[in-house]
Design a protein around this motif. Structure first.
Motif, short mmCIF file in Angstrom:
data_model
loop_
_atom_site.label_atom_id
_atom_site.label_comp_id
_atom_site.label_asym_id
_atom_site.label_seq_id
_atom_site.Cartn_x
_atom_site.Cartn_y
_atom_site.Cartn_z
N ALA A 4 1.34 12.74 -0.84
CA ALA A 4 2.61 12.70 -0.12
C ALA A 4 2.54 11.77 1.09
CB ALA A 4 3.02 14.11 0.31
N THR A 7 2.68 8.12 -0.01
CA THR A 7 4.03 7.77 -0.43
C THR A 7 4.94 7.58 0.78
OG1 THR A 7 3.80 9.00 -2.51
CG2 THR A 7 6.04 8.54 -1.75
N TRP A 158 14.39 7.74 -4.67
CA TRP A 158 13.65 7.74 -5.93
C TRP A 158 12.16 7.49 -5.67
CZ3 TRP A 158 14.53 9.67 -10.47
CH2 TRP A 158 15.85 9.92 -10.86
N VAL A 161 10.64 10.79 -4.53
CA VAL A 161 10.49 11.78 -5.61
C VAL A 161 9.46 11.36 -6.64
CG1 VAL A 161 11.70 12.89 -7.54
CG2 VAL A 161 12.83 12.67 -5.31
N ALA A 162 9.45 10.07 -6.99
CA ALA A 162 8.64 9.63 -8.13
C ALA A 162 7.74 8.44 -7.83
CB ALA A 162 9.56 9.29 -9.32
N VAL A 306 11.55 14.28 2.05
CA VAL A 306 11.52 14.59 0.62
C VAL A 306 10.15 14.35 0.03
CG1 VAL A 306 12.43 13.90 -1.64
CG2 VAL A 306 13.99 14.21 0.30
N ALA A 307 9.50 13.26 0.43
CA ALA A 307 8.15 12.98 -0.07
C ALA A 307 7.20 14.10 0.31
CB ALA A 307 7.65 11.64 0.49
N VAL A 309 8.00 17.28 0.93
CA VAL A 309 8.34 18.47 0.16
C VAL A 309 7.83 18.36 -1.26
CG1 VAL A 309 10.27 19.78 -0.81
CG2 VAL A 309 10.35 19.03 1.58
N CYS A 310 8.04 17.18 -1.88
CA CYS A 310 7.56 16.98 -3.26
C CYS A 310 6.03 17.07 -3.33
CB CYS A 310 8.03 15.64 -3.80
SG CYS A 310 9.81 15.56 -4.11
N GLY A 311 5.36 16.53 -2.30
CA GLY A 311 3.90 16.60 -2.27
C GLY A 311 3.40 18.02 -2.19
N GLY A 313 5.08 20.67 -3.17
CA GLY A 313 5.40 21.31 -4.43
C GLY A 313 4.41 20.96 -5.51
N GLY A 314 3.95 19.68 -5.53
CA GLY A 314 2.98 19.25 -6.53
C GLY A 314 1.65 19.96 -6.36
#
Length: 316
Positions: A4, A7, A158, A161-162, A306-307, A309-311, A313-314
């Motif tokens: 994260a 990113t 994007w 997130v990805a 967001v990065a 949060v996604c990190g 979550g991963g």
């Protein structure tokens, strides 16, 4: 697993590169993709939706695949940061958008209508030859609103997130829509998949752009309430599920009226009214450019969150 921090840092650096350097003047990867997609179209074209789906899958899938390979090859740490930064710089067009907006306003202020008409195609696909000064200001303002989402907010989200595949894949989707996502005789069916994919890819970014526009409305003398009211009342009347959101929220923030007769090279459309007040002037165009710059900075902040949060979550 994406890191994260790498990113987030890469997205910020990519944004800074865009702000400092703008788009590459030569050998732009997006232009290269466009040439490759045009060559592919020679092989895949048919007046059929299925052919358009095949074209979309091959073109976008190839770019996403390159992004996956780049991510694996860059590893973690500095390599991942650099890969994300370069991909983000490639996909962003925020500085160019602001620069062209200022140049359009300068030419309109100087009464240089020929120069303004010459500049308009770099913003949108309307027919500049039929537009007067007010029409050029409105066309540029609406394009600034829409492209703030497409060229700045969406690539950042994007990417958050990805990662690299998300940034590059989104830019491929958006570029294909600009190339073939038209409702005309050639692309009504073949371009259907490109247009619908772009609609889906921009659903969330357009709404984030609308929210940021409302929050930042005071920097252009507007209010969040007026921006949100125009969004809620008018966005659904627009033929695009995403352009309606960003244009209506911008119209409300600026206190102007957008929409009406819109002339493209492929025909004329009567667009619904967005917002209330007078038609936009050159001064309103300058305010829209200022709003675009603010929204772009806000999008970087959102992307970093967001990065993160996604990190998390991963890892979970």
């Amino acid at each position: 697993m994406r890191n994260a921090t790498s990113t987030a840092v890469g997205l910020v650096l990519g944004f800074v590169l865009d702000r400092v350097l703008g788009d590459p003047r030569r050998w732009h990867p997006v232009a290269g993709f466009g040439s490759a997609a045009a060559a592919l179209e020679d092989k895949t074209y048919a007046d059929d939706r299925r052919a358009g789906v095949v074209h979309e899958v091959i073109a976008v899938g190839s770019v996403v695949g390159i992004g996956v390979l780049v991510t694996r090859g860059s590893g973690s740490g500095p390599g991942a940061v650099l890969a994300t930064a370069l991909a983000t710089w490639t996909a962003l067009g925020g500085r160019s958008l602001v620069r062209v907006g200022h140049a359009m306003a300068d030419r309109l202020d100087a009464g240089d209508l020929d120069g303004a008409r010459e500049l308009l195609p770099s913003l949108c696909g309307r027919d500049p030859s039929v537009l007067d000064a007010d029409g050029l200001a409105r066309a540029a303002l609406e394009s600034i609103a829409e492209n703030t989402s497409d060229a700045a907010v969406a690539p950042l989200l994007w990417g958050a997130v990805a990662g690299v595949p998300g940034v590059l894949g989104y830019r491929a989707v958006n570029t294909l829509d600009a190339m073939i996502g038209y409702r005309n005789e050639r692309y009504e069916r073949f371009g259907w998949a490109a247009a619908r994919t772009d609609d889906v890819a921009n659903l969330v970014p357009a709404r984030v752009t609308g929210l940021l526009t409302a929050v930042l409305a005071p920097i252009v003398g507007g209010t969040a309430r007026a921006s949100l009211r125009a969004w809620r009342r008018d966005a659904g009347t627009h033929p695009s599920p995403n352009a309606g959101v960003v244009e209506a929220s911008m119209a409300g923030a600026l206190g102007v009226r957008l929409g009406g007769r819109t002339e493209y090279r492929h025909g004329v459309e009567l667009r619904p009214t967005l917002g209330e007040g007078a038609a936009p002037t050159v001064g309103d165009l300058r305010r829209a450019v200022r709003m675009s710059g603010g929204v772009q900075v806000g999008a970087v902040v959102v992307a970093v969150v967001v990065a993160g949060v996604c990190g998390r979550g991963g890892r979970g």
